[in-house]
Design a protein around this motif. Structure first.
Motif, PDB file in Angstrom:
ATOM      1  N   UNK A  62     -12.484 -54.089 -41.493  1.00 26.26           N
ATOM      2  CA  UNK A  62     -12.477 -52.833 -40.744  1.00 26.26           C
ATOM      3  C   UNK A  62     -13.827 -52.142 -40.902  1.00 26.26           C
ATOM      4  N   UNK A  63     -14.062 -51.102 -40.079  1.00 22.93           N
ATOM      5  CA  UNK A  63     -15.369 -50.452 -40.041  1.00 22.93           C
ATOM      6  C   UNK A  63     -15.725 -49.831 -41.393  1.00 22.93           C
ATOM      7  N   UNK A  64     -14.721 -49.257 -42.061  1.00 27.80           N
ATOM      8  CA  UNK A  64     -15.016 -48.556 -43.326  1.00 27.80           C
ATOM      9  C   UNK A  64     -15.414 -49.517 -44.434  1.00 27.80           C
ATOM     10  N   UNK A  65     -15.054 -50.814 -44.301  1.00 27.80           N
ATOM     11  CA  UNK A  65     -15.383 -51.787 -45.357  1.00 27.80           C
ATOM     12  C   UNK A  65     -16.684 -52.516 -45.084  1.00 27.80           C
ATOM     13  N   UNK A  66     -17.327 -52.260 -43.940  1.00 28.09           N
ATOM     14  CA  UNK A  66     -18.565 -52.956 -43.610  1.00 28.09           C
ATOM     15  C   UNK A  66     -19.711 -52.413 -44.455  1.00 28.09           C
ATOM     16  N   UNK A  67     -20.735 -53.265 -44.656  1.00 26.70           N
ATOM     17  CA  UNK A  67     -21.943 -52.813 -45.340  1.00 26.70           C
ATOM     18  C   UNK A  67     -22.717 -51.873 -44.418  1.00 26.70           C
ATOM     19  N   UNK A  68     -23.757 -51.216 -44.988  1.00 23.40           N
ATOM     20  CA  UNK A  68     -24.536 -50.278 -44.177  1.00 23.40           C
ATOM     21  C   UNK A  68     -25.160 -50.941 -42.969  1.00 23.40           C
ATOM     22  N   UNK A  69     -25.747 -52.111 -43.136  1.00 18.94           N
ATOM     23  CA  UNK A  69     -26.369 -52.823 -42.013  1.00 18.94           C
ATOM     24  C   UNK A  69     -25.353 -53.247 -40.980  1.00 18.94           C
ATOM     25  N   UNK A  70     -24.162 -53.726 -41.448  1.00 17.30           N
ATOM     26  CA  UNK A  70     -23.116 -54.146 -40.512  1.00 17.30           C
ATOM     27  C   UNK A  70     -22.595 -52.940 -39.724  1.00 17.30           C
ATOM     28  N   UNK A  71     -22.405 -51.805 -40.406  1.00 12.68           N
ATOM     29  CA  UNK A  71     -21.939 -50.592 -39.707  1.00 12.68           C
ATOM     30  C   UNK A  71     -22.908 -50.188 -38.601  1.00 12.68           C
ATOM     31  N   UNK A  72     -24.205 -50.145 -38.933  1.00 11.50           N
ATOM     32  CA  UNK A  72     -25.184 -49.707 -37.946  1.00 11.50           C
ATOM     33  C   UNK A  72     -25.239 -50.665 -36.765  1.00 11.50           C
ATOM     34  N   UNK A  73     -25.227 -51.980 -37.041  1.00 10.90           N
ATOM     35  CA  UNK A  73     -25.277 -52.958 -35.948  1.00 10.90           C
ATOM     36  C   UNK A  73     -24.035 -52.843 -35.070  1.00 10.90           C
ATOM     37  N   UNK A  74     -22.858 -52.689 -35.697  1.00  8.70           N
ATOM     38  CA  UNK A  74     -21.609 -52.587 -34.933  1.00  8.70           C
ATOM     39  C   UNK A  74     -21.592 -51.307 -34.102  1.00  8.70           C
ATOM     40  N   UNK A  75     -21.956 -50.171 -34.715  1.00  9.75           N
ATOM     41  CA  UNK A  75     -21.959 -48.907 -33.986  1.00  9.75           C
ATOM     42  C   UNK A  75     -22.958 -48.938 -32.837  1.00  9.75           C
ATOM     43  N   UNK A  76     -24.152 -49.517 -33.083  1.00  9.11           N
ATOM     44  CA  UNK A  76     -25.149 -49.643 -32.022  1.00  9.11           C
ATOM     45  C   UNK A  76     -24.615 -50.464 -30.856  1.00  9.11           C
ATOM     46  N   UNK A  77     -23.949 -51.587 -31.175  1.00 15.24           N
ATOM     47  CA  UNK A  77     -23.427 -52.464 -30.127  1.00 15.24           C
ATOM     48  C   UNK A  77     -22.418 -51.717 -29.254  1.00 15.24           C
ATOM     49  N   UNK A  78     -21.481 -51.005 -29.892  1.00 11.01           N
ATOM     50  CA  UNK A  78     -20.454 -50.294 -29.119  1.00 11.01           C
ATOM     51  C   UNK A  78     -21.085 -49.145 -28.334  1.00 11.01           C
ATOM     52  N   UNK A  79     -22.021 -48.394 -28.985  1.00 10.70           N
ATOM     53  CA  UNK A  79     -22.668 -47.281 -28.295  1.00 10.70           C
ATOM     54  C   UNK A  79     -23.402 -47.781 -27.047  1.00 10.70           C
ATOM     55  N   UNK A  80     -24.165 -48.879 -27.182  1.00 13.46           N
ATOM     56  CA  UNK A  80     -24.918 -49.396 -26.042  1.00 13.46           C
ATOM     57  C   UNK A  80     -23.984 -49.897 -24.951  1.00 13.46           C
ATOM     58  N   UNK A  81     -22.872 -50.524 -25.340  1.00 11.56           N
ATOM     59  CA  UNK A  81     -21.907 -50.996 -24.340  1.00 11.56           C
ATOM     60  C   UNK A  81     -21.279 -49.811 -23.589  1.00 11.56           C
ATOM     61  N   UNK A  82     -20.973 -48.723 -24.315  1.00 14.63           N
ATOM     62  CA  UNK A  82     -20.436 -47.519 -23.665  1.00 14.63           C
ATOM     63  C   UNK A  82     -21.471 -46.926 -22.717  1.00 14.63           C
ATOM     64  N   UNK A  83     -22.723 -46.865 -23.169  1.00 13.28           N
ATOM     65  CA  UNK A  83     -23.785 -46.324 -22.338  1.00 13.28           C
ATOM     66  C   UNK A  83     -23.919 -47.099 -21.034  1.00 13.28           C
ATOM     67  N   UNK A  84     -23.845 -48.447 -21.123  1.00 13.23           N
ATOM     68  CA  UNK A  84     -23.911 -49.259 -19.901  1.00 13.23           C
ATOM     69  C   UNK A  84     -22.760 -48.915 -18.963  1.00 13.23           C
ATOM     70  N   UNK A  85     -21.583 -48.641 -19.543  1.00 11.94           N
ATOM     71  CA  UNK A  85     -20.398 -48.350 -18.738  1.00 11.94           C
ATOM     72  C   UNK A  85     -20.510 -46.989 -18.052  1.00 11.94           C
ATOM     73  N   UNK A  86     -21.123 -45.998 -18.746  1.00 10.55           N
ATOM     74  CA  UNK A  86     -21.054 -44.621 -18.276  1.00 10.55           C
ATOM     75  C   UNK A  86     -22.388 -44.048 -17.830  1.00 10.55           C
ATOM     76  N   UNK A  87     -23.477 -44.745 -18.063  1.00  6.67           N
ATOM     77  CA  UNK A  87     -24.802 -44.122 -17.920  1.00  6.67           C
ATOM     78  C   UNK A  87     -25.236 -44.008 -16.474  1.00  6.67           C
ATOM     79  N   UNK A  88     -24.560 -43.161 -15.697  1.00  5.04           N
ATOM     80  CA  UNK A  88     -25.007 -42.882 -14.331  1.00  5.04           C
ATOM     81  C   UNK A  88     -26.319 -42.105 -14.339  1.00  5.04           C
TER      82      UNK A  88
END
Length: 903
Positions: free
Chosen positions: A812-838
């Protein structure tokens, strides 16, 4: 949209006006922590999205009363791409939008001067409903603050749902369900109102048949009256024709009588005119005789008058010359007076020049002493300023030394703590191993439980489900007992592992915090080096200031002697000043004196020329007297001629007028005789009795017609009233039919509303699952590219939880290391941005925390491949981005002020 420039004036650490250009593609905004990088992102959020993560007053530079942000951006419109500049201030009310006109190279004001107008304008440009949605778009999508970048994913499932439902607009389903709650009842209320209205309309239209019958009866009566009126009007027309013929004869008689009377008057008037014309002819012939008798005197008067005009012109010319002579004499006197003045001024000038030569040395010494004294007096206040500056520098040196000592102690404490701390990566690896072991034990337990269930359900003598040996009761019991014992061992071991994992996670969190502090040691060391440089500069500045103070005190000691020497020279200096004034005042006197003497000679020459011209007018007054005598002698003859000249010229005209009037009188007498004969013949043809009878008959018929028309008008009004009532009732009848149809439609609407409300709420979770699957699939691609690990996969669940799968291990997200958290959050944020970034832009604030160089490069590569964005801006203190991104903006902070350079 593409942002081209951000300008900050007195915003946080930006002093004055600072302009930050922003290019397309991937741009890095780099600088040390606290340099002012994030302020650029905050300024865009404040100006365009009304979002600021702190109080407005904290956004103004310390010491300033207000600050201003300008954001310039290009955006597509109906007329192509247009450029706008949004201006917003904090600390004072200043809002504005300007559009750039390329043809005139001017910025055109868009008449926006309030916050509400500005936000409405931006909402239209970014296609959002209101300011709340605008702020949410910035804070949760385009410009996520650094503090929320990871924390949004660490929330509870309920809070995650609130955050991301609003961002993905999925909360609209729940809102719609709530809004539809009262719709069926409202429709039922409408049905009740319609039924009541239908009952009322049914009662109103009951009289419609009676109204239609009355309208038909009135229409027949109108037709009968119109026919009777038409017959009477035809009879009147016949009688009026005969009446008009007789009236014409009567009118002709009256006309002939008037004509006879008029001719009598004309004859009488013509006789009077003829008498007057003959008298005027006699007067004109008498006037002609008088003109002939006075013609010679008239001509002599004319010639003398013309000559007098010529002589008077010569007299005016002579008088003008005499005036010029007098003026010239006055001018010569004025020049002679000025020559005397200039001779005196030239003597004064020579004396003043001699004085200047004799006092030049004393004057120069006096001015030198005065400048030196004033300079020293101006610097007397500098003594106190130097002393205060030395005290401030000493205090600053002491403060800097204390700060260096504090930082050195902090570094020593961190190093000591790190020496006693296990590396968090080692602890993380141990956590992963134990989680893998727990997973393995869980799988083994599930397998054993399945075997137990099968053993209990399998018949005796059948093959054993675990070993295929023949199954008897003893073998079944023994095998079940072995499986149950093993399950107890597994549960015990899993419980131990859970305790160990809890302890390891606490240690991992503590170790991570220590490691983060260790990573800041280099920053502390850099700060110490910077402070030591500052300390050297402060000590050097203090020494220089002390030297300047000592030198100034020595110079000020000479001031009394200098003032005494200057006072001794003051009288000579004043004499020099007076002489210098005289020289300046009369410097032009010698040259002007020569000019005035030459001018005097010229003016005397002009006076002589005027005297010669006056000699030509001798004898003029005598000749004028002779001409005036002639005029007096011939004046009476001249006036008599003038008085009779006009009347004498009219003899021929008046004779012709008398002849014309005589002919006209004869014609009038013949005409009146003919008119009297015609009048008598017309009187015999007129029947006066028939004329009067026709007049009475016509009046009687017209009365009958008017009475019939009155009755007709009354019938028509009644008919119109009845038809209006019929039209009203027919409209009510049609309205009743429409309301019956509406009632039928409302019943269908009520059924549909109940069905919609039941299904809207169910659609929300389904849409959430579809959207998270789509975004999660794209996020997984980005995550694996950033991580560079093909064995890892990312899942974004329908309750917005980030889960990473590594082989058979689910993290789960809370058990990830610092690098894994940042990479995962970046991936989801960028995917959301692609979906919504009009909007087409995005800002990532410190997105590379805990990422190594390879993963940073992977991130930049992925950012460049995101075609949905015209601009992606990465804000970081990591200088390695300088070589990775398309453009770099560097922010440095010096003396509490941020400065920007662009590469």
């Amino acid at each position: 949209m593409r942002i081209t420039e951000v300008a900050l004036e007195d915003i946080k650490s930006y002093k004055g006006r600072t302009e930050v250009p922003i290019e397309g593609g991937v741009t890095a905004i780099l600088g040390e922590n606290g340099a002012g990088k994030s302020t650029i992102q905050e300024a865009i959020g404040f100006a365009l999205f009304d979002s600021l993560p702190f109080n407005n007053k904290d956004f103004v530079r310390e010491g300033a009363s207000s600050g201003t942000v300008e954001v310039t951006f290009d955006t597509p419109t109906e007329n192509g791409t247009e450029r706008f500049r949004v201006t917003r201030s904090v600390g004072r009310s200043n809002y504005g939008v300007h559009r750039y006109d390329a043809e005139t190279d001017e910025w055109i004001d868009q008449d926006i001067d309030s916050k509400s107008q500005l936000m409405d304008w931006v909402c239209v440009r970014f296609d959002v409903e209101d300011g709340d949605e605008l702020g949410s778009l910035w804070e949760s999508c385009i410009g996520v603050p650094q503090t929320r970048f990871l924390s949004d994913f660490s929330q509870t499932a309920r809070n995650r749902k609130a955050t991301f439902d609003a961002l993905l607009n999925l909360d609209a389903y729940e809102e719609s369900w709530n809004q539809l709650k009262d719709v069926p009842d409202a429709i039922e209320k409408q049905q009740q109102d319609l039924r009541s209205e239908i009952d009322t309309l049914t009662g109103e239209v009951q009289n419609l048949p009676e109204e239609r019958a009355e309208a038909e009866s009135l229409a027949d009566a109108v037709d009968e009256l119109e026919a009777r009126i038409e017959r009477k009007e035809a009879e009147v027309s016949e009688k009026e024709t005969e009446y008009e013929e007789l009236a014409a004869v009567e009118e002709k008689i009256e006309s002939l009588e008037n004509e006879v009377e008029s001719l009598d008057q004309e004859i009488e008037a013509t006789e009077d005119q003829l008498e007057n014309a003959e008298a005027e002819l006699e007067d004109a012939e008498e006037a002609r005789k008088k003109c002939e008798a006075n013609r010679d005197g008239y001509q002599q008067y004319q010639d003398a008058s013309d000559r007098l005009d010529e002589l008077e012109e010569e007299e005016e010319e002579r008088d003008a010359l005499e005036d010029r002579r007098d003026e010239q004499r006055e001018e010569i006197q004025s020049i002679e007076f000025r020559v005397e003045q200039l001779e005196e001024q030239s003597e004064t000038l020579e004396e003043a020049q001699e004085t200047l030569e004799s006092l030049e040395t004393e004057k120069e010494r006096y001015e030198g002493l005065d400048d030196r004294i004033e300079s020293l007096k101006d610097r007397e206040d500098d003594v106190e300023a130097f002393q205060q500056e030395i005290e401030e520098l000493a205090a600053e040196i002491e403060e800097t030394e204390a700060e260096i000592e504090s930082l050195e102690e902090t570094i020593a404490e961190i190093e000591e703590e790190w020496a006693e701390t296990t590396d968090p990566d080692e602890i993380g690896e141990e956590i992963n191993n134990k989680e893998v072991r727990r997973k393995q034990l869980k799988n083994e337990r599930e397998r054993l439980e399945e075997q137990l269930e099968r053993l209990r359900d399998t018949d005796v003598d059948a093959p054993c489900p675990t070993c295929d040996r023949p199954l008897n009761e003893e073998h079944r019991s023994k095998t079940i007992e072995q499986r149950e014992d093993r399950i107890e061992e597994i549960e015990a071991e899993r419980a131990d592992l859970a305790e160990e994992l809890a302890e390891l996670r606490e240690r991992h969190e503590a170790a991570t915090e220590v490691k983060q502090r260790v990573e800041k040691i280099s920053l502390h060391q850099d700060k110490i080096e910077s402070l030591e440089d500052d300390l050297d500069e402060l000590r050097e500045e203090k020494e220089e200031t002390e030297a300047e103070l000592s030198e100034l005190e020595d110079e000020l000691a000479e001031l009394p002697d200098l003032e005494a020497e200057r006072d001794d020279l003051e009288e000579a200096y004043n004499e020099y000043q007076k002489a210098e004034f005289r020289v300046d005042e009369h410097a032009d006197a010698p040259e002007e004196l020569e000019e005035k003497r030459a001018e005097l000679e010229e003016e005397q020459s002009v006076l002589d020329e005027i005297a010669d011209e006056l000699d030509e007018f001798d004898g003029l007054d005598e000749e004028i007297g002779e001409v005036e005598d002639t005029l007096e002698e011939t004046k009476e003859a001249y006036q008599t001629y003038l008085q009779n000249e006009q009347q004498a010229s009219q003899v021929k005209e008046r004779r012709e007028r008398a002849d014309e009037l005589d002919d006209e009188l004869a014609e009038l007498e013949a005409e009146i005789e003919e008119t009297e004969t015609e009048l008598e013949e017309t009187r015999t043809s007129f029947d006066e009795e028939r004329f009067e009878a026709l007049d009475a008959e016509i009046d009687e018929l017209n009365g009958e017609i008017q009475r019939a028309k009155g009755t007709l008008e009354e019938k028509k009004e009644n008919l119109e009233r009845v038809r209006e009532e019929i039209e009203r009732l027919e409209a009510k009848l049609e309205e009743r039919q429409e309301k019956l149809q509406q009632l039928k439609e409302l019943k269908a609407d009520q059924q549909f509303a109940e069905w919609v409300r039941a299904n809207v709420r169910e659609a929300g979770p389904k849409m959430r699952e579809i959207i998270t699957d789509r975004i999660g699939a794209r996020a997984n691609e980005l995550f694996r590219s950033i991580r560079g690990a093909s064995g890892e996969t990312l899942e974004w669940t329908s309750d917005y939880e980030i889960v990473v799968h590594d082989a058979d291990v689910r993290k789960s997200f809370t058990t990830l290391s610092g690098g894994e958290k940042m990479a995962a959050a970046l991936a989801v944020r960028l995917a959301i941005l692609e979906q919504l970034a009009s909007v087409g832009v995005a800002f990532l604030d410190e997105p590379t925390a805990n990422l190594d160089r390879e993963k940073k490069q992977n991130l930049v590569t992925q950012l460049k491949q995101l075609d949905s964005f015209e601009q992606l801006t990465v804000i970081s203190h990591d200088q390695t981005f300088d070589s990775m991104t398309d453009y770099t903006v560097t922010v440095e902070k010096d003396q509490q002020s941020s400065e920007v350079t662009v590469n």
